[in-house]
Design a protein around this motif. Structure first.
Motif, PDB file in Angstrom:
ATOM      1  N   ILE A 247      43.360  38.334  38.907  1.00  0.00           N
ATOM      2  CA  ILE A 247      42.401  38.186  40.005  1.00  0.00           C
ATOM      3  C   ILE A 247      42.932  37.206  41.047  1.00  0.00           C
ATOM      4  N   ASP A 248      43.602  36.141  40.593  1.00  0.00           N
ATOM      5  CA  ASP A 248      44.216  35.200  41.537  1.00  0.00           C
ATOM      6  C   ASP A 248      45.278  35.898  42.377  1.00  0.00           C
TER       7      ASP A 248
ATOM      8  N   ARG B  98      34.275  35.089  42.938  1.00  0.00           N
ATOM      9  CA  ARG B  98      33.629  34.667  44.192  1.00  0.00           C
ATOM     10  C   ARG B  98      34.663  34.307  45.253  1.00  0.00           C
ATOM     11  N   ARG B  99      35.782  33.717  44.847  1.00  0.00           N
ATOM     12  CA  ARG B  99      36.848  33.448  45.818  1.00  0.00           C
ATOM     13  C   ARG B  99      37.426  34.746  46.364  1.00  0.00           C
TER      14      ARG B  99
ATOM     15  N   ASP C 206      33.975  34.239  31.820  1.00  0.00           N
ATOM     16  CA  ASP C 206      33.733  33.212  32.840  1.00  0.00           C
ATOM     17  C   ASP C 206      34.665  33.372  34.043  1.00  0.00           C
ATOM     18  N   LEU C 207      34.668  34.564  34.592  1.00  0.00           N
ATOM     19  CA  LEU C 207      35.526  34.858  35.737  1.00  0.00           C
ATOM     20  C   LEU C 207      34.811  34.651  37.072  1.00  0.00           C
ATOM     21  N   GLY C 208      33.535  34.250  37.015  1.00  0.00           N
ATOM     22  CA  GLY C 208      32.712  34.147  38.215  1.00  0.00           C
ATOM     23  C   GLY C 208      33.332  33.367  39.362  1.00  0.00           C
ATOM     24  N   PRO C 209      33.824  32.139  39.135  1.00  0.00           N
ATOM     25  CA  PRO C 209      34.395  31.369  40.253  1.00  0.00           C
ATOM     26  C   PRO C 209      35.560  32.080  40.930  1.00  0.00           C
TER      27      PRO C 209
ATOM     28  N   VAL D   2      37.813  39.024  50.737  1.00  0.00           N
ATOM     29  CA  VAL D   2      37.566  40.419  51.118  1.00  0.00           C
ATOM     30  C   VAL D   2      36.602  40.471  52.291  1.00  0.00           C
ATOM     31  N   ARG D   3      35.585  39.641  52.244  1.00  0.00           N
ATOM     32  CA  ARG D   3      34.619  39.614  53.353  1.00  0.00           C
ATOM     33  C   ARG D   3      35.312  39.265  54.666  1.00  0.00           C
TER      34      ARG D   3
END
Length: 207
Positions: free
Chosen positions: A77-78, A132-133, A126-129, A138-139
């Motif tokens: 994800i990073d 969210r990054r 616990d991948l939430g943080p 993407v936004r």
């Protein structure tokens, strides 16, 4: 090795460096392969067998299978987030968005585990943080392309990750087998649909 995986392995038992490094590399490669092929349902025994090590060796190197899976998913994800941020440096907003879209779909298409995690079945890791990054990047990519009138203005930015995910094909449909490059072909069609009507290309024609 990647940062989250390195940090995890640093917690393991201290052993002769060459031996420890070999076992760590085998475990990481085996866990990545199992995740890619089987998704989040992989087992400790499967990873150890693929790595050619015993369960004792696995548990000396990592505290648990979930911890190893989480570290691999975090690093992937990073990587996706880093690619999104790099795409923001591309002078052409559409080209930058397309570069990221290709990475996003390729990584999801190549790993059942990542696809599962980003689809909401990886809460225990616990991948939430990190997710969210990724969302923030993407936004920014989508809104930058919309401001340049290169992505349809009637779309909310949050529509786009869902739309991109539709480019990932099942193995079979209506008796047809997906091609090796099916995700790329699907993505071209999806990208055309994201463009304002006057800018849509004819790139989706059959070859």
């Amino acid at each position: 090795m990647d940062s989250a995986v390195d940090a995890l392995l640093a917690q393991g038992e201290t052993r002769p460096r060459a031996d420890a490094r070999r076992n760590a590399e085998r475990l990481i490669a085996a866990a990545r392969q199992a995740l890619d092929e089987q998704g989040l349902a992989i087992t400790t025994r499967d990873v150890a067998q693929r790595a050619g090590v015993g369960l004792g060796t696995l548990y000396r190197r990592v505290p648990s299978l979930d911890a190893l899976i989480a570290a691999i998913l975090m690093d992937t994800i990073d990587e996706m987030t880093d690619r999104a941020r790099s795409a923001l440096d591309e002078p052409d907003p559409w080209r930058g968005f397309v570069e990221f879209a290709e990475v996003f779909v390729r990584l999801r298409a190549s790993s059942c585990g990542l696809h599962d995690a980003l689809s909401g079945t990886g809460d225990r890791f616990d991948l939430g943080p990190r997710i969210r990054r990724l969302q923030r990047s993407v936004r920014q990519l989508v809104q930058r392309a919309q401001d340049a009138h290169m992505i349809r203005g009637d779309l909310d930015w949050s529509d786009v990750p869902f739309v991109l995910a539709t480019a990932i094909p099942p193995d079979h449909t209506v008796g047809l087998e997906a091609r090796a490059d099916q995700w790329r072909r699907n993505l071209r069609i999806v990208l055309d649909g994201l463009r304002p009507a006057a800018d849509s290309s004819a790139s989706t024609r059959q070859e």
